[in-house]
Design an enzyme around this catalytic site. Structure first.
Site, short mmCIF file in Angstrom:
data_model
loop_
_atom_site.label_atom_id
_atom_site.label_comp_id
_atom_site.label_asym_id
_atom_site.label_seq_id
_atom_site.Cartn_x
_atom_site.Cartn_y
_atom_site.Cartn_z
N CYS A 144 41.67 39.49 41.04
CA CYS A 144 40.23 39.20 41.03
C CYS A 144 39.99 38.06 40.07
CB CYS A 144 39.40 40.45 40.75
SG CYS A 144 39.37 41.00 39.06
N THR A 145 38.76 37.88 39.65
CA THR A 145 38.43 36.74 38.82
C THR A 145 38.73 36.98 37.34
OG1 THR A 145 36.16 37.53 38.79
CG2 THR A 145 36.69 35.78 40.35
#
Length: 138
Positions: A125-126
């Site tokens: 994810c980020t």
């Protein structure tokens, strides 16, 4: 507050900023500070030990190598971002858990627990607490 913060090793050395305000005046009159149970709301009721239960962090090269070396039928590649972020771009073969909000993560994991338990799970994810909590919950 400052004395307590300076006693906490994990915060390191903080460069405190000061502003002089005349007595009786408030620098930020509408400022409200509240304690929150979670920084990022996940809806997960269980106490998570993010450091102890979380997944192994991989460098980009290690991640790529693990994907190359693991047969596709033995790995699940999960994009832990929301569906909007997934639609903008994702790794080939990544699964979109179809989340609009992080609170939907636990439902996805519970519904797919059997499959997730049988295979190597790789997630991305980020970055940040959302990823750490998602990893610990799996």
């Amino acid at each position: 507050y400052i004395a307590w913060m300076e006693e906490q090793e994990e915060f390191g050395e903080i460069d405190w900023k000061w502003s002089d305000v005349p007595p009786g005046d408030a620098l930020f009159p509408d400022l409200v500070i509240k304690e929150q149970a979670e920084i990022v709301s996940t809806g997960i009721q269980e106490k998570l030990d993010v450091q102890g239960q979380g997944g192994k962090h991989l460098t980009p090269l290690e991640f790529h190598k693990a994907l190359e070396e693991t047969p596709a039928e033995e790995v699940i590649l999960l994009d832990v971002r929301n569906s909007y972020e997934y639609s903008i771009g994702h790794f080939q073969g990544a699964i979109d858990p179809e989340m609009r909000h992080t609170v939907q993560w636990q439902k996805y994991v519970r519904e797919h627990a059997a499959v997730l338990g049988e295979k190597k799970v790789m997630m991305y994810c980020t970055g940040g607490i959302r990823c750490e909590k998602a990893s610990a919950f799996v």
